[in-house]
Design an enzyme around this catalytic site. Structure first.
Site, mmCIF file in Angstrom:
data_model
loop_
_atom_site.group_PDB
_atom_site.id
_atom_site.type_symbol
_atom_site.label_atom_id
_atom_site.label_comp_id
_atom_site.label_asym_id
_atom_site.label_seq_id
_atom_site.Cartn_x
_atom_site.Cartn_y
_atom_site.Cartn_z
ATOM 1 N NE ARG A 284 32.677 -26.149 16.082
ATOM 2 C CZ ARG A 284 33.255 -27.006 16.907
ATOM 3 N NH1 ARG A 284 34.156 -27.831 16.466
ATOM 4 N NH2 ARG A 284 32.938 -27.042 18.181
ATOM 5 C CE LYS B 209 38.967 -32.721 21.966
ATOM 6 N NZ LYS B 209 38.645 -31.348 21.596
ATOM 7 C CG ASN B 210 36.168 -31.085 24.924
ATOM 8 O OD1 ASN B 210 37.126 -30.864 24.175
ATOM 9 N ND2 ASN B 210 34.979 -31.478 24.483
ATOM 10 N NE ARG C 6 41.799 -31.557 16.316
ATOM 11 C CZ ARG C 6 40.536 -31.208 16.136
ATOM 12 N NH1 ARG C 6 39.921 -31.514 15.031
ATOM 13 N NH2 ARG C 6 39.886 -30.539 17.063
ATOM 14 C CB ILE D 186 24.621 -29.347 19.068
ATOM 15 C CG1 ILE D 186 23.698 -29.578 20.266
ATOM 16 C CG2 ILE D 186 25.708 -28.321 19.404
ATOM 17 C CD1 ILE D 186 24.340 -30.103 21.496
ATOM 18 C CB CYS E 52 35.988 -30.003 14.211
ATOM 19 S SG CYS E 52 36.651 -31.222 15.279
ATOM 20 N NE ARG F 141 34.491 -23.292 17.677
ATOM 21 C CZ ARG F 141 33.900 -22.253 17.118
ATOM 22 N NH1 ARG F 141 34.330 -21.799 15.971
ATOM 23 N NH2 ARG F 141 32.888 -21.658 17.706
ATOM 24 C CG ASP G 113 31.673 -34.046 21.551
ATOM 25 O OD1 ASP G 113 32.673 -33.541 21.056
ATOM 26 O OD2 ASP G 113 30.783 -33.374 22.107
#
Ligand code: UD1
Length: 419
Positions: A123, A22-23, A400, A329, A118, A94, A307
């Site tokens: 953020r 996904k990323n 998602r 983080i 998220c 985002r 994650d």
């Protein structure tokens, strides 16, 4: 609103293949705007975030052909006809903020509503605003949107005050077509950054140093299109390996790059989880001993990936002793610990960044809501390990990031249905 109904403690076994990352996919969609010809992405996961990002690029006028079955997407950037992303669309995901870079590099202007994503921590987008300004953009803002004007964008030097994955990728993409040499320092080194640089270079970009803290980009005047396969999703792979460890099952996670999970695998080894590793697979083994408690501290790549912090914490509830989980983080990525406590875990949240886990504790099924994408999958894992029935609401959050997760887990023997 859909929910998962899980009957826990079913024996799990078998093979599960990892989807494309996904990323990676989200960034390649944004990067395609830099090209002068169509870009074909393969091994694209069929997940909600990808659909949202495609919807955005389509709203700019780009052609999009999405073959869901084949996991391919063709993006034609040559038909882009607007530089505006509505607040309504920007809020859906985002990384929408990424599109500003290509738009100012190629068209000298962009307008975008405040981006969403998220609900983890504050953020902010201050880094993006700083970087775009350094690329020569003048920024004005209203209640809902930002307007960027950069008639002559320029190369820049930028030292990231903190490491940001998407901002690193965004500035790297943006600089590929801005004259001069841009130098980015204190960059994210995630495998997805490297994959993106390799693809852009294959289209004619001149990027060096991706995968190290300093990336240099010499601007070029044109980029061809091309075809590129998304790298395997290391977060999904890690999730499945943790599932195998948690349920003491023989699960072979295939189509992954074990090297991308070296840090997680080291921590699993330290806990006493038995597994074997091949060139593109990781296989967990059944075991009967008690796992050892350990401390984890999230860090940018190649550190312990944030994650997987929530799924890993579920595993720590089964280890004997005290574990400290330190999330460095994000703020707000630990509130799921309260949900685990409702299932029987013994976790003390010391502050928004640190939790103490006392184990082992038996987990039992509960009715819960998925708080965000990663805590959501952690709840699924907890439900699979728990005695009795777990019902997880708000599973749109899980969808998602994880393609057809219920069907794929069923193929391992899990009793999980979507209703
Ligand atoms: C990416 C990943 C996400 C992962 C995260 C950290 C994608 C689509 N998402 O998110 O899965 O959890 O990296 O590995 O790739 N920050 C600022 N100002 C900014 C931007 C970020 O202060 O303008 C802060 C954030 O609040 C956070 C830190 O920087 O504390 C890191 O965030 P960042 O790496 O930017 O996360 P994402 O790139 O959004």
């Amino acid at each position: 609103m859909a929910q998962f109904r899980i009957q826990g403690q079913q024996p799990l076994q078998g093979e599960i293949a990892v989807t494309g990352a996904k990323n990676a996919a989200l960034k390649f969609i944004a990067a395609s705007l830099m090209c002068d010809a169509p870009v074909t992405l393969t091994n694209v996961p069929n997940i909600e975030d990808v659909r949202r990002m495609l919807h955005l690029v389509q709203s700019l006028g780009a052609g999009v052909q999405h073959n869901v079955e084949a996991h391919t997407v063709v993006i034609d950037p040559t038909t882009v006809n607007t530089q505006t992303i509505s607040a309504e669309l920007a809020k859906t995901i985002r990384p929408s903020i990424m599109f500003v870079g290509p738009l100012i590099a190629r068209y000298g202007t962009a307008r975008i509503g405040y981006p969403g994503g998220c609900v983890i921590g504050r953020r902010p987008i201050d880094l993006y605003l700083k970087g775009y300004e350094r690329f020569g953009a003048q920024i004005t803002s209203s209640d809902e949107s930002f307007v960027f004007t950069a008639p002559t964008p320029r190369a820049m030097e930028f030292m990231f005050p903190l490491i940001s994955v998407v901002a690193t990728e965004t500035f790297m993409i943006t600089a590929t077509r801005i004259p001069g040499t841009t130098v980015l320092k204190n960059c994210a080194m995630e495998p997805e950054v490297v994959a993106l640089a390799e693809f852009l270079n294959s289209c004619g970009a001149r990027i060096t140093g991706a995968g190290t803290p300093t990336i240099s980009i010499e601007g070029v005047t044109a980029l061809s299109g091309g075809t590129v396969a998304m790298i395997p999703d290391r977060l999904e792979a890690g999730t499945f390996v943790i599932l195998g460890a948690l349920t003491r099952s023989n699960i072979r996670v295939t189509k992954c790059i074990p090297e991308h999970l070296e840090n997680i695998l080291d921590h699993l080894r330290e806990m006493g989880v038995p597994f074997t590793v091949g060139p593109d697979w990781i296989e967990t083994q059944p075991y009967s001993h008690t796992l050892k408690a350990i401390n984890i501290k999230t860090h940018e790549y190649p550190g312990f990936v944030t994650d997987l912090q929530a799924p890993f914490t579920v595993l720590l509830t089964q280890a004997a002793g005290t574990s400290l989980v330190h999330e460095t983080i994000f703020e707000g990525r630990m509130f799921y610990t309260d949900l685990l406590n409702r299932m029987g875990a013994n976790i003390i949240l010391c502050d928004p960044h640190r939790a103490i886990v006392e184990g082992p504790t038996a987990l039992s099924g509960r009715k819960l809501d998925s708080p965000d994408i990663r805590a959501g999958i952690a709840m699924v894992l907890a439900g699979l390990a728990a005695r009795g029935e777990t019902i997880i609401g708000n599973i749109e959050q899980v969808d998602r990031g994880y393609e057809s997760i219920d069907a794929r887990l069923r193929s391992l023997g899990a009793a999980i249905i979507r209703e």
